[in-house]
Design an enzyme around this catalytic site. Sequence first.
Site, short mmCIF file in Angstrom:
data_model
loop_
_atom_site.label_atom_id
_atom_site.label_comp_id
_atom_site.label_asym_id
_atom_site.label_seq_id
_atom_site.Cartn_x
_atom_site.Cartn_y
_atom_site.Cartn_z
N GLY A 164 7.26 5.11 -1.38
CA GLY A 164 6.82 3.75 -1.00
C GLY A 164 5.71 3.64 -0.16
O GLY A 164 4.84 4.78 0.01
N SER A 165 5.62 2.54 0.81
CA SER A 165 4.36 2.71 1.58
C SER A 165 4.61 3.18 2.89
O SER A 165 5.60 3.61 3.30
CB SER A 165 4.52 0.91 2.05
OG SER A 165 5.72 0.40 3.01
N GLY A 195 7.69 4.04 5.47
CA GLY A 195 7.66 5.58 5.42
C GLY A 195 7.91 6.02 6.98
O GLY A 195 8.76 6.84 7.28
N GLU A 205 6.90 10.30 -0.30
CA GLU A 205 5.67 10.07 -1.27
C GLU A 205 5.16 8.77 -0.76
O GLU A 205 5.72 7.56 -1.35
CB GLU A 205 6.49 10.37 -2.64
CG GLU A 205 6.96 11.62 -2.83
CD GLU A 205 5.74 12.88 -2.51
OE1 GLU A 205 4.75 12.68 -3.02
OE2 GLU A 205 6.21 13.91 -2.18
N CYS A 256 0.68 4.29 -7.14
CA CYS A 256 -0.10 5.23 -5.83
C CYS A 256 -1.21 6.12 -6.20
O CYS A 256 -1.94 6.43 -5.34
CB CYS A 256 1.08 6.01 -5.16
SG CYS A 256 1.86 7.04 -6.27
#
Length: 494
Positions: A202-203, A207, A224, A259
């Site tokens: 995610g973001s 994170g 990630e 992403c």
Amino acid sequence: MAEEEVAAVVGELRGSFRAGRTRTAEWRAAQLRGIVRMVEEREGDISDALHSDLAKPRMESYLHEISLAKAACTFALKGLKNWMKPEKMLIMLTLINDDQVPAALTTFPSTAQIVSEPLGVVLVISAWNYPFLLSIDPVIGAIAAGNAVVLKPSEIAPATSALFAKLLPEYVDSSCIKVVEGGVPETTALLEQKWDKIFYTGSGNVGRIVMAAAAKHLTPVALELGGKCPAIVDSNTDLHVTMKRLAVGKWGCNNGQACIAPDYVITTKSFAPELVDSLKRVLKRFYGEDPLQSEDLSRIVNSNHFRRLTNLIEDKKVAQKIVYGGQTDEKQLKIAPTVLLDVPLDTTLMAEEIFGPLLPIVTVDKIEDSIQFINSRTKPLAAYLFTKDKKLQEEFVSNVPAGGMLVNDVALHLANPHLPFGGVGDSGIGSYHGKFSFDCFTHKKAVLIRGFGGEATARYPPYTIEKQKILRGLINGSFFALILALLGFPKERR
């Protein structure tokens, strides 16, 4: 789900793991085969869920999610037994360059092995943009490694989340693999628990929250994340092929909500007009004169992200830089492919990850300046270069730090199971895919085994001058010192 319920779920999984249910190759393979069956038998349901969440074209759903999930399972099944085998190393007596021997001679005679040990009970928190693949892919790695797993799908993709909650228990061992649905409260409750690893996609902002929660329990994490992935386009290229690949890697990847989608393009001022003209022709061919009606473009995931993206291009500094596209339809949550040229660098569009169908083009005087431009920013998850110039390619590979990179295409590097996929710096921690997924959820346990022969009396007190000479010689790799030690010099007094 309340915190007590979450704790009960984790407790049940810990019991299953401690009982050894997940450790055997047979159990792991059975779960992976179950996932393969789920993908094959419920492909239509998966596609329907992805279309409900993102209006994702069915071909895109198959290419980018369903087929890759099945391939990940198949690859793991083929490699599983070899991955599980201890890596054995015989420490041998080897003479090197007259008087140098391997440092491992300090433990001679012995054998060594690296045992791949499951971590225990792991948490996978998934993302909404590829809600099927980004959920099941790390779960595949966790299962292959012999762990018990909790999957938390993204609530922003509710249809896919509900599908996992319904389907997964039908195909895998629900005493060891569980799905927990919900939003922020449920995720917060999950993060309060102690895990043996947390895998988050995610973001960067979330994170950081995940990493802070993990730190309370000293839990290792794999993050990630994303970032502003650059794509350099040199004038020395096949321009038409380049623009086709760039377009499908941007708008053909969930309409830019990926992403690894190119976040911006860098080219020279002199070449930019030709590049823009070619890209316009490709986009018209791909998505028609009215791209908002194209069935080959995903919609924006929800109204919040739609407003975020439209706010970016409604900025006066940005709006005047649009050279193609810009159309929006709030009712459909659709934004057309939008190309912008030389947007001011102090705008939000150029400062933050776009994660949508907007593609700014940055111009430089010389193409070599693009490397310096990229390196002045945070390290991206992916970096791309289009060129026929081998020297420029070498400079790009050598001097651009990125999670991964691809020359003369976009996104395809993630489809190679022999390559690790992950970020660096702000774009992530850790990697997965193929055997790297197995390794991600595995502890590599060092094991050294010795017999009772080969006693070196020099290692035991009292440390006489003779013993010190032999020990120093062993540490420094002296073959002569090894022979003396094995022969029991200096002789021990009884």
